[in-house]
Design a protein around this motif. Structure first.
Motif, short mmCIF file in Angstrom:
data_model
loop_
_atom_site.label_atom_id
_atom_site.label_comp_id
_atom_site.label_asym_id
_atom_site.label_seq_id
_atom_site.Cartn_x
_atom_site.Cartn_y
_atom_site.Cartn_z
N LEU A 6 1.72 1.87 1.65
CA LEU A 6 0.34 1.56 1.32
C LEU A 6 -0.10 0.25 1.98
N GLU A 7 0.79 -0.71 2.00
CA GLU A 7 0.55 -1.98 2.66
C GLU A 7 0.20 -1.78 4.14
N GLU A 8 0.99 -0.94 4.80
CA GLU A 8 0.77 -0.67 6.22
C GLU A 8 -0.54 0.09 6.44
N ILE A 9 -0.83 1.03 5.57
CA ILE A 9 -2.08 1.79 5.68
C ILE A 9 -3.28 0.86 5.52
N ILE A 10 -3.22 -0.01 4.51
CA ILE A 10 -4.32 -0.94 4.28
C ILE A 10 -4.52 -1.84 5.50
N ALA A 11 -3.45 -2.33 6.06
CA ALA A 11 -3.54 -3.21 7.23
C ALA A 11 -4.20 -2.51 8.42
N GLN A 12 -4.07 -1.19 8.49
CA GLN A 12 -4.63 -0.43 9.61
C GLN A 12 -6.05 0.05 9.36
N GLU A 13 -6.51 0.03 8.11
CA GLU A 13 -7.87 0.46 7.82
C GLU A 13 -8.87 -0.49 8.46
N PRO A 14 -9.92 0.04 9.09
CA PRO A 14 -10.88 -0.82 9.78
C PRO A 14 -11.46 -1.93 8.89
N PHE A 15 -11.74 -1.63 7.64
CA PHE A 15 -12.34 -2.62 6.75
C PHE A 15 -11.43 -3.83 6.53
N PHE A 16 -10.12 -3.59 6.46
CA PHE A 16 -9.16 -4.65 6.17
C PHE A 16 -8.49 -5.21 7.43
N ARG A 17 -8.75 -4.60 8.57
CA ARG A 17 -8.10 -5.03 9.81
C ARG A 17 -8.33 -6.51 10.04
N GLY A 18 -7.25 -7.20 10.39
CA GLY A 18 -7.33 -8.63 10.65
C GLY A 18 -6.93 -9.49 9.47
N LEU A 19 -6.79 -8.89 8.28
CA LEU A 19 -6.30 -9.66 7.14
C LEU A 19 -4.83 -9.98 7.36
N ASN A 20 -4.39 -11.12 6.87
CA ASN A 20 -2.98 -11.44 7.05
C ASN A 20 -2.11 -10.52 6.20
N ALA A 21 -0.85 -10.42 6.55
CA ALA A 21 0.08 -9.49 5.91
C ALA A 21 0.22 -9.76 4.42
N ASP A 22 0.19 -11.02 4.00
CA ASP A 22 0.30 -11.33 2.57
C ASP A 22 -0.89 -10.78 1.79
N PHE A 23 -2.10 -10.89 2.36
CA PHE A 23 -3.27 -10.33 1.70
C PHE A 23 -3.17 -8.82 1.58
N CYS A 24 -2.70 -8.16 2.64
CA CYS A 24 -2.54 -6.71 2.61
C CYS A 24 -1.51 -6.31 1.55
N LYS A 25 -0.47 -7.07 1.43
CA LYS A 25 0.56 -6.81 0.42
C LYS A 25 -0.03 -6.96 -0.98
N THR A 26 -0.80 -8.00 -1.19
CA THR A 26 -1.44 -8.24 -2.49
C THR A 26 -2.39 -7.10 -2.84
N ILE A 27 -3.20 -6.69 -1.88
CA ILE A 27 -4.15 -5.60 -2.11
C ILE A 27 -3.40 -4.31 -2.43
N ALA A 28 -2.34 -4.03 -1.70
CA ALA A 28 -1.55 -2.80 -1.92
C ALA A 28 -0.98 -2.75 -3.33
N ARG A 29 -0.66 -3.88 -3.91
CA ARG A 29 -0.12 -3.91 -5.28
C ARG A 29 -1.12 -3.40 -6.30
N CYS A 30 -2.40 -3.39 -5.94
CA CYS A 30 -3.44 -2.92 -6.85
C CYS A 30 -3.86 -1.49 -6.54
N GLY A 31 -3.19 -0.82 -5.59
CA GLY A 31 -3.66 0.47 -5.12
C GLY A 31 -2.75 1.63 -5.39
N LYS A 32 -3.33 2.82 -5.22
CA LYS A 32 -2.60 4.08 -5.28
C LYS A 32 -3.37 5.13 -4.50
N HIS A 33 -2.68 6.20 -4.13
CA HIS A 33 -3.32 7.31 -3.43
C HIS A 33 -3.94 8.26 -4.44
N VAL A 34 -5.13 8.78 -4.11
CA VAL A 34 -5.81 9.76 -4.96
C VAL A 34 -6.40 10.86 -4.09
N ARG A 35 -6.71 11.98 -4.74
CA ARG A 35 -7.32 13.13 -4.05
C ARG A 35 -8.44 13.67 -4.92
#
Length: 156
Positions: A6-35
């Motif tokens: 999830l961390e890697e996916i967030i880092a690749q999303e256009p909206f989050f692109r350019g955020l540092n790795a620690d921020f992406c890791k923090t954001i991923a801790r609050c996330g999950k996949h849904v359908r």
């Protein structure tokens, strides 16, 4: 899917692109996949804005409810975000969101992420710089849609 993925996916999303790795890791801790299935309501106007979504695949219509039928003012797709209202008190959804097609997204827990932003103002500032233009764009789309429907000179 693991949080690392999830961390890697967030880092690749256009909206989050350019955020540092620690921020992406923090954001991923609050996330999950849904359908969401085609036609499924994701949230309604007035609901608590306790989750926001990064659309990975699919289409989501943002709609003004009322008058017996909803008026779509914007359709979101891959890479777009739904429910930017998570960041601004009173944290209420401004419109309905409905999956127009089968949709896969990352759901981010708003309370979790607001807490992370409170703890790390640099993260909060980076997210605000990304979300404020998005909110302005959405309001502009809504205004243009209303003008299209009611016309500039309409008195109704």
């Amino acid at each position: 899917m693991a949080k690392k993925d999830l961390e890697e996916i967030i880092a690749q999303e256009p909206f989050f692109r350019g955020l540092n790795a620690d921020f992406c890791k923090t954001i991923a801790r609050c996330g999950k996949h849904v359908r969401f299935d085609k036609g499924q309501i994701i949230y309604r106007q007035g609901d608590p804005a306790d989750t926001f979504y990064v659309i990975r695949h699919g289409y989501v219509a943002l709609e003004f409810p009322g008058g017996g039928r909803a008026m779509v003012h914007q359709t979101l797709h891959d890479g777009d975000l739904a429910n930017a209202e998570w960041l601004v008190a009173p944290y209420r959804c401004l419109w309905d969101a409905r999956a127009v097609a089968a949709t896969v997204a990352i759901a981010l827990d708003a309370a979790c992420l607001r807490g992370k932003c409170d703890d790390d103002h640099d993260l909060g500032y980076e997210l605000m710089k990304r979300f404020v233009p998005l909110v302005v764009e959405r309001l502009s789309h809504a205004k243009l849609q209303a003008l299209d429907v009611y016309g500039e000179g309409s008195t109704t």
